[in-house]
Design a protein around this motif. Structure first.
Motif, PDB file in Angstrom:
ATOM      1  N   THR A  57      41.628  36.049  -1.363  1.00 42.02           N
ATOM      2  CA  THR A  57      40.484  36.900  -1.661  1.00 42.02           C
ATOM      3  C   THR A  57      39.702  36.298  -2.826  1.00 42.02           C
ATOM      4  O   THR A  57      40.268  36.072  -3.899  1.00 42.02           O
ATOM      5  CB  THR A  57      40.948  38.326  -2.030  1.00 42.02           C
ATOM      6  OG1 THR A  57      41.748  38.821  -0.960  1.00 42.02           O
ATOM      7  CG2 THR A  57      39.765  39.236  -2.267  1.00 42.02           C
ATOM      8  N   PRO A  58      38.405  36.030  -2.630  1.00 40.80           N
ATOM      9  CA  PRO A  58      37.602  35.484  -3.734  1.00 40.80           C
ATOM     10  C   PRO A  58      37.470  36.497  -4.875  1.00 40.80           C
ATOM     11  O   PRO A  58      37.590  37.710  -4.655  1.00 40.80           O
ATOM     12  CB  PRO A  58      36.233  35.224  -3.096  1.00 40.80           C
ATOM     13  CG  PRO A  58      36.427  35.324  -1.634  1.00 40.80           C
ATOM     14  CD  PRO A  58      37.639  36.162  -1.402  1.00 40.80           C
ATOM     15  N   ASP A  59      37.228  36.010  -6.074  1.00 41.47           N
ATOM     16  CA  ASP A  59      37.050  36.879  -7.240  1.00 41.47           C
ATOM     17  C   ASP A  59      35.732  37.642  -7.179  1.00 41.47           C
ATOM     18  O   ASP A  59      35.562  38.643  -7.857  1.00 41.47           O
ATOM     19  CB  ASP A  59      37.092  36.056  -8.539  1.00 41.47           C
ATOM     20  CG  ASP A  59      38.467  35.446  -8.769  1.00 41.47           C
ATOM     21  OD1 ASP A  59      39.464  36.012  -8.287  1.00 41.47           O
ATOM     22  OD2 ASP A  59      38.539  34.404  -9.447  1.00 41.47           O
ATOM     23  N   THR A  60      34.797  37.152  -6.392  1.00 38.79           N
ATOM     24  CA  THR A  60      33.462  37.742  -6.297  1.00 38.79           C
ATOM     25  C   THR A  60      33.339  38.536  -5.001  1.00 38.79           C
ATOM     26  O   THR A  60      33.795  38.103  -3.956  1.00 38.79           O
ATOM     27  CB  THR A  60      32.400  36.625  -6.314  1.00 38.79           C
ATOM     28  OG1 THR A  60      32.618  35.803  -7.461  1.00 38.79           O
ATOM     29  CG2 THR A  60      31.006  37.188  -6.367  1.00 38.79           C
ATOM     30  N   SER A  61      32.682  39.696  -5.088  1.00 41.74           N
ATOM     31  CA  SER A  61      32.489  40.565  -3.924  1.00 41.74           C
ATOM     32  C   SER A  61      31.075  40.412  -3.380  1.00 41.74           C
ATOM     33  O   SER A  61      30.136  40.139  -4.129  1.00 41.74           O
ATOM     34  CB  SER A  61      32.709  42.023  -4.341  1.00 41.74           C
ATOM     35  OG  SER A  61      32.267  42.903  -3.338  1.00 41.74           O
ATOM     36  N   VAL A  62      30.918  40.659  -2.091  1.00 44.03           N
ATOM     37  CA  VAL A  62      29.580  40.651  -1.490  1.00 44.03           C
ATOM     38  C   VAL A  62      28.723  41.770  -2.061  1.00 44.03           C
ATOM     39  O   VAL A  62      27.494  41.726  -2.001  1.00 44.03           O
ATOM     40  CB  VAL A  62      29.640  40.749   0.052  1.00 44.03           C
ATOM     41  CG1 VAL A  62      30.344  39.549   0.658  1.00 44.03           C
ATOM     42  CG2 VAL A  62      30.283  42.046   0.512  1.00 44.03           C
ATOM     43  N   LEU A  63      29.358  42.777  -2.617  1.00 49.91           N
ATOM     44  CA  LEU A  63      28.664  43.927  -3.199  1.00 49.91           C
ATOM     45  C   LEU A  63      27.735  43.520  -4.349  1.00 49.91           C
ATOM     46  O   LEU A  63      26.767  44.212  -4.644  1.00 49.91           O
ATOM     47  CB  LEU A  63      29.698  44.947  -3.692  1.00 49.91           C
ATOM     48  CG  LEU A  63      29.210  46.321  -4.099  1.00 49.91           C
ATOM     49  CD1 LEU A  63      28.461  46.986  -2.956  1.00 49.91           C
ATOM     50  CD2 LEU A  63      30.387  47.184  -4.525  1.00 49.91           C
ATOM     51  N   GLU A  64      28.002  42.375  -4.949  1.00 45.85           N
ATOM     52  CA  GLU A  64      27.213  41.903  -6.084  1.00 45.85           C
ATOM     53  C   GLU A  64      25.857  41.334  -5.671  1.00 45.85           C
ATOM     54  O   GLU A  64      25.042  41.017  -6.529  1.00 45.85           O
ATOM     55  CB  GLU A  64      27.992  40.834  -6.857  1.00 45.85           C
ATOM     56  CG  GLU A  64      29.277  41.363  -7.462  1.00 45.85           C
ATOM     57  CD  GLU A  64      30.059  40.298  -8.202  1.00 45.85           C
ATOM     58  OE1 GLU A  64      29.434  39.384  -8.780  1.00 45.85           O
ATOM     59  OE2 GLU A  64      31.302  40.388  -8.203  1.00 45.85           O
ATOM     60  N   TYR A  65      25.608  41.208  -4.366  1.00 49.17           N
ATOM     61  CA  TYR A  65      24.404  40.523  -3.886  1.00 49.17           C
ATOM     62  C   TYR A  65      23.562  41.412  -2.978  1.00 49.17           C
ATOM     63  O   TYR A  65      24.076  42.191  -2.189  1.00 49.17           O
ATOM     64  CB  TYR A  65      24.798  39.247  -3.135  1.00 49.17           C
ATOM     65  CG  TYR A  65      25.620  38.325  -3.984  1.00 49.17           C
ATOM     66  CD1 TYR A  65      25.004  37.516  -4.941  1.00 49.17           C
ATOM     67  CD2 TYR A  65      27.002  38.277  -3.867  1.00 49.17           C
ATOM     68  CE1 TYR A  65      25.763  36.682  -5.747  1.00 49.17           C
ATOM     69  CE2 TYR A  65      27.764  37.441  -4.668  1.00 49.17           C
ATOM     70  CZ  TYR A  65      27.142  36.645  -5.607  1.00 49.17           C
ATOM     71  OH  TYR A  65      27.874  35.828  -6.407  1.00 49.17           O
ATOM     72  N   ASP A  66      22.249  41.218  -3.076  1.00 45.53           N
ATOM     73  CA  ASP A  66      21.310  41.907  -2.191  1.00 45.53           C
ATOM     74  C   ASP A  66      21.280  41.237  -0.820  1.00 45.53           C
ATOM     75  O   ASP A  66      21.103  41.892   0.202  1.00 45.53           O
ATOM     76  CB  ASP A  66      19.895  41.880  -2.787  1.00 45.53           C
ATOM     77  CG  ASP A  66      19.853  42.531  -4.152  1.00 45.53           C
ATOM     78  OD1 ASP A  66      20.274  43.697  -4.262  1.00 45.53           O
ATOM     79  OD2 ASP A  66      19.429  41.866  -5.117  1.00 45.53           O
ATOM     80  N   LEU A  67      21.427  39.914  -0.824  1.00 45.63           N
ATOM     81  CA  LEU A  67      21.434  39.120   0.406  1.00 45.63           C
ATOM     82  C   LEU A  67      22.600  38.148   0.338  1.00 45.63           C
ATOM     83  O   LEU A  67      22.771  37.456  -0.664  1.00 45.63           O
ATOM     84  CB  LEU A  67      20.125  38.335   0.564  1.00 45.63           C
ATOM     85  CG  LEU A  67      20.051  37.350   1.729  1.00 45.63           C
ATOM     86  CD1 LEU A  67      20.135  38.078   3.071  1.00 45.63           C
ATOM     87  CD2 LEU A  67      18.770  36.524   1.654  1.00 45.63           C
ATOM     88  N   VAL A  68      23.407  38.124   1.389  1.00 46.35           N
ATOM     89  CA  VAL A  68      24.540  37.204   1.456  1.00 46.35           C
ATOM     90  C   VAL A  68      24.295  36.217   2.582  1.00 46.35           C
ATOM     91  O   VAL A  68      23.934  36.606   3.699  1.00 46.35           O
ATOM     92  CB  VAL A  68      25.863  37.965   1.706  1.00 46.35           C
ATOM     93  CG1 VAL A  68      27.006  36.987   1.959  1.00 46.35           C
ATOM     94  CG2 VAL A  68      26.193  38.879   0.536  1.00 46.35           C
ATOM     95  N   GLU A 172      13.325  30.541   1.997  1.00 47.12           N
ATOM     96  CA  GLU A 172      12.187  31.463   1.989  1.00 47.12           C
ATOM     97  C   GLU A 172      12.557  32.835   2.538  1.00 47.12           C
ATOM     98  O   GLU A 172      11.940  33.845   2.189  1.00 47.12           O
ATOM     99  CB  GLU A 172      11.038  30.877   2.797  1.00 47.12           C
ATOM    100  CG  GLU A 172      10.370  29.700   2.110  1.00 47.12           C
ATOM    101  CD  GLU A 172       9.361  28.983   2.975  1.00 47.12           C
ATOM    102  OE1 GLU A 172       9.314  29.241   4.207  1.00 47.12           O
ATOM    103  OE2 GLU A 172       8.619  28.144   2.425  1.00 47.12           O
ATOM    104  N   MET A 173      13.598  32.897   3.373  1.00 53.35           N
ATOM    105  CA  MET A 173      14.025  34.159   3.962  1.00 53.35           C
ATOM    106  C   MET A 173      14.366  35.189   2.887  1.00 53.35           C
ATOM    107  O   MET A 173      14.090  36.371   3.028  1.00 53.35           O
ATOM    108  CB  MET A 173      15.246  33.905   4.852  1.00 53.35           C
ATOM    109  CG  MET A 173      15.857  35.136   5.445  1.00 53.35           C
ATOM    110  SD  MET A 173      17.318  34.761   6.419  1.00 53.35           S
ATOM    111  CE  MET A 173      18.295  33.818   5.296  1.00 53.35           C
TER     112      MET A 173
END
Length: 177
Positions: A57-68, A172-173
């Motif tokens: 499990t990575p230390d970083t969550s997808v929750l931290e980002y607006d776009l993954v 650009e997306m």
């Protein structure tokens, strides 16, 4: 908008793409790592039996980002199992996302739609985009369907310049230049 990159790379080709996009988007790509060493046989068995991979499990969550941005190879027109396992574990925290594959083979009819459908089934939401960058496009036309050549190809940084238009569209997306 804060953009995150999560990637899985068996051969190093998708890592190379993730790093290039990370430089352009000013973010550090996060690798999806497995707990055991992967082989061609385990790839075959995972795809054939649709097995989840054992990942760290990575230390970083997808929750931290607006776009993954998810980046991984395609194995038999399906998302590589380690990334698929990570997406399954992260789906409840996922907001906007896109998928990119620096995949080996030539374009397979309907593959993009299959991948989009697989992503929808995994997340319950439609991806913003699905991009396929084909390694075979780096070869002369008479070699593009030689799987033994394409599947073993180790991409180099300079190879990514052939996909500059697609990389620009990806950047650009998310509103990035």
């Amino acid at each position: 908008m804060k953009c995150g990159i999560f990637y899985y790379s068996y051969s190093g080709n998708n890592r190379l793409l993730a790093e290039r996009l990370g430089e352009r988007l000013n973010t550090t790509p996060i690798p999806i790592l497995e707990t055991k060493r992967r082989t061609w046989l385990t790839i075959f068995l995972d795809v054939f039996f649709n097995r989840d991979s054992k990942i760290k499990t990575p230390d970083t969550s997808v929750l931290e980002y607006d776009l993954v941005l998810f980046i991984a190879p395609l194995w038999n027109s399906k998302i590589a199992n380690p990334l698929k396992t990570f997406i399954k574990h992260s789906r409840k925290d996922l907001r906007e996302y896109a998928f990119i594959s620096f995949c080996g083979g030539y374009e397979v009819t309907g593959q993009n739609e299959k991948v989009s459908k697989e992503l929808y089934e995994l997340t319950g939401r439609t991806p913003r985009a699905v991009f396929e960058l084909h390694i075979s496009d780096l070869f002369p036309a008479n070699q593009r369907k030689k799987i033994s050549v394409i599947s073993r190809y180790k991409a180099k940084t300079e190879d990514l310049s052939a996909f500059e238009a697609e990389i620009k569209r990806i950047c650009e997306m998310g509103g990035f230049k």
